[in-house]
Design an enzyme around this catalytic site. Structure first.
Site, mmCIF file in Angstrom:
data_model
loop_
_atom_site.group_PDB
_atom_site.id
_atom_site.type_symbol
_atom_site.label_atom_id
_atom_site.label_comp_id
_atom_site.label_asym_id
_atom_site.label_seq_id
_atom_site.Cartn_x
_atom_site.Cartn_y
_atom_site.Cartn_z
ATOM 1 N N ASP A 7 1.011 -1.097 0.028
ATOM 2 C CA ASP A 7 -0.107 -0.169 0.104
ATOM 3 C C ASP A 7 0.751 1.071 -0.136
ATOM 4 O O ASP A 7 1.626 1.571 1.042
ATOM 5 C CB ASP A 7 -0.721 0.131 1.083
ATOM 6 C CG ASP A 7 -1.943 0.934 1.349
ATOM 7 O OD1 ASP A 7 -2.961 0.828 1.811
ATOM 8 O OD2 ASP A 7 -1.620 2.172 0.679
ATOM 9 N N VAL A 30 -5.752 4.259 -5.900
ATOM 10 C CA VAL A 30 -4.866 4.480 -5.251
ATOM 11 C C VAL A 30 -5.094 6.079 -4.814
ATOM 12 O O VAL A 30 -4.884 6.455 -3.600
ATOM 13 C CB VAL A 30 -3.597 4.549 -5.822
ATOM 14 C CG1 VAL A 30 -3.404 5.763 -7.209
ATOM 15 C CG2 VAL A 30 -2.373 4.825 -4.970
ATOM 16 N N ASP A 31 -5.762 6.874 -5.511
ATOM 17 C CA ASP A 31 -6.251 8.222 -5.204
ATOM 18 C C ASP A 31 -7.086 8.223 -3.888
ATOM 19 O O ASP A 31 -6.664 9.143 -2.982
ATOM 20 C CB ASP A 31 -6.641 9.034 -6.311
ATOM 21 C CG ASP A 31 -6.780 10.521 -6.419
ATOM 22 O OD1 ASP A 31 -7.662 11.139 -6.850
ATOM 23 O OD2 ASP A 31 -5.767 11.139 -5.805
ATOM 24 N N THR A 117 -2.982 2.591 -14.757
ATOM 25 C CA THR A 117 -3.305 1.245 -15.059
ATOM 26 C C THR A 117 -4.666 0.689 -14.429
ATOM 27 O O THR A 117 -4.802 -0.459 -14.469
ATOM 28 C CB THR A 117 -1.846 0.333 -14.603
ATOM 29 O OG1 THR A 117 -1.999 0.359 -13.113
ATOM 30 C CG2 THR A 117 -0.864 0.830 -15.216
ATOM 31 N N VAL A 119 -8.343 2.282 -13.233
ATOM 32 C CA VAL A 119 -9.587 2.897 -13.760
ATOM 33 C C VAL A 119 -9.352 3.518 -15.065
ATOM 34 O O VAL A 119 -10.181 3.446 -15.985
ATOM 35 C CB VAL A 119 -9.950 4.249 -12.892
ATOM 36 C CG1 VAL A 119 -11.257 4.899 -13.602
ATOM 37 C CG2 VAL A 119 -10.776 3.631 -11.682
ATOM 38 N N TYR A 120 -8.058 4.121 -15.349
ATOM 39 C CA TYR A 120 -7.915 4.728 -16.708
ATOM 40 C C TYR A 120 -7.347 3.407 -17.876
ATOM 41 O O TYR A 120 -7.196 3.983 -18.779
ATOM 42 C CB TYR A 120 -6.876 5.769 -16.835
ATOM 43 C CG TYR A 120 -7.215 7.162 -16.057
ATOM 44 C CD1 TYR A 120 -8.599 7.218 -15.475
ATOM 45 C CD2 TYR A 120 -6.497 8.135 -15.719
ATOM 46 C CE1 TYR A 120 -9.121 8.482 -15.154
ATOM 47 C CE2 TYR A 120 -6.885 9.494 -15.142
ATOM 48 C CZ TYR A 120 -8.132 9.568 -15.050
ATOM 49 O OH TYR A 120 -8.601 10.689 -14.522
HETATM 50 N N1 APR Z 1 -1.342 1.519 -3.118
HETATM 51 C C1 APR Z 1 -0.637 1.324 -4.295
HETATM 52 N N2 APR Z 1 -1.413 1.125 -5.471
HETATM 53 C C2 APR Z 1 -2.582 1.180 -5.418
HETATM 54 C C3 APR Z 1 -3.636 1.244 -4.384
HETATM 55 C C4 APR Z 1 -2.699 1.477 -3.148
HETATM 56 N N3 APR Z 1 -3.363 1.710 -1.944
HETATM 57 N N4 APR Z 1 -4.825 1.162 -4.700
HETATM 58 C C5 APR Z 1 -4.689 0.914 -6.066
HETATM 59 N N5 APR Z 1 -3.571 0.989 -6.382
HETATM 60 C C6 APR Z 1 -3.056 0.663 -7.924
HETATM 61 C C7 APR Z 1 -3.984 -0.020 -8.747
HETATM 62 O O1 APR Z 1 -4.126 -1.328 -8.632
HETATM 63 C C8 APR Z 1 -3.509 0.331 -9.959
HETATM 64 O O2 APR Z 1 -2.481 -0.720 -10.418
HETATM 65 O O3 APR Z 1 -2.905 1.987 -8.419
HETATM 66 C C9 APR Z 1 -3.007 1.708 -9.779
HETATM 67 C C10 APR Z 1 -3.511 2.728 -10.222
HETATM 68 O O4 APR Z 1 -4.841 2.523 -10.404
HETATM 69 P P1 APR Z 1 -5.733 3.791 -10.059
HETATM 70 O O5 APR Z 1 -5.930 3.938 -8.724
HETATM 71 O O6 APR Z 1 -7.089 3.380 -10.698
HETATM 72 O O7 APR Z 1 -5.523 4.953 -10.900
HETATM 73 P P2 APR Z 1 -5.843 5.305 -12.553
HETATM 74 O O8 APR Z 1 -5.726 4.189 -13.259
HETATM 75 O O9 APR Z 1 -4.607 6.400 -12.753
HETATM 76 O O10 APR Z 1 -7.131 6.185 -12.465
HETATM 77 C C11 APR Z 1 -7.177 7.445 -12.103
HETATM 78 O O11 APR Z 1 -9.196 6.958 -10.559
HETATM 79 O O12 APR Z 1 -9.051 6.889 -8.485
HETATM 80 C C12 APR Z 1 -9.654 7.519 -9.367
HETATM 81 O O13 APR Z 1 -9.269 9.857 -8.820
HETATM 82 C C13 APR Z 1 -8.555 8.908 -9.701
HETATM 83 O O14 APR Z 1 -10.077 9.580 -11.377
HETATM 84 C C14 APR Z 1 -8.934 9.001 -11.221
HETATM 85 C C15 APR Z 1 -8.642 7.677 -11.586
#
Ligand code: APR
Length: 173
Positions: A7, A30-31, A117, A119-120
């Site tokens: 995490d 992760v956000d 990787t 949601v996007y």
């Molecule tokens: N720690 C590390 N990595 C994480 C965690 C965590 N706690 N939670 C999720 N991840 C990983 C996911 O498994 C993925 O591989 O972070 C990576 C990025 O995935 P997302 O969080 O979905 O980010 P992204 O693909 O860039 O989409 C961004 O999603 O959360 C919303 O506000 C954000 O609208 C934006 C979009």
């Protein structure tokens, strides 16, 4: 440069990078985890800097995150649309701009998630290659770069690229 499975909110580094959206108000993935750990002030600070275009990076304080973490760098990845819309350049820019900003902040260590990787929808293998190659080719004073994978598969993708070359481009001692 090192790969850690876990995490990102638990990493003991100066700067934690979040994969944000243009509003910088937080979201899922992760956000969401980083905003939950940092507390509501993170969204307030982000809102003051929004909207943020894809590929750019801005820094805010880390508020309630681990005491050692001094800044959160917010960067907006590309939404994957098949690969012909400049996604690779935008993703490379996320890593490059975030590292350059961490340098400006005098950070000695930084943790990145696998930007875009989730949601996007960016394909993990291609994103891993961009992350490692961009960070490896950067000239930086940030001595410790941690790539945080949330699961074994993600770690495997990063490992593929990390083992093909040397160092993280940190300034020679
Ligand atoms: N720690 C590390 N990595 C994480 C965690 C965590 N706690 N939670 C999720 N991840 C990983 C996911 O498994 C993925 O591989 O972070 C990576 C990025 O995935 P997302 O969080 O979905 O980010 P992204 O693909 O860039 O989409 C961004 O999603 O959360 C919303 O506000 C954000 O609208 C934006 C979009």
């Amino acid at each position: 440069m090192e790969i850690v499975i876990g995490d990102i909110t638990e990493q003991r580094v100066d700067v934690i990078v979040t994969a944000a959206n243009e509003s910088l108000l937080g979201g899922g993935g992760v956000d969401g985890a980083i905003h939950r750990a940092a507390g509501p002030r993170l969204a307030q600070a982000g809102a003051a800097l929004a909207p943020l275009d894809p590929g750019l990076a801005v820094a805010t304080p880390a508020f309630d995150l681990e005491p050692q973490v001094r800044h959160v760098i917010h960067t907006v990845g590309p939404v994957w649309e098949g690969g012909d819309y400049g996604e690779a350049d935008i993703l490379a820019s996320c890593y490059r701009q975030s590292l350059a900003l961490a340098d400006e902040l005098g950070a000695t260590s930084i943790a990145f998630p696998a930007i875009a990787t989730g949601v996007y929808g960016y394909p993990a293998a291609q994103a891993a290659r961009i992350a490692v190659e961009t960070l490896r080719s950067a000239t930086t004073s940030v001595g410790r770069i941690v790539l945080v994978a949330y699961d074994e598969d993600a770690a495997g993708e990063l490992g593929e690229w990390l083992s093909t070359g040397a160092g993280n481009g940190a300034a020679e001692a």
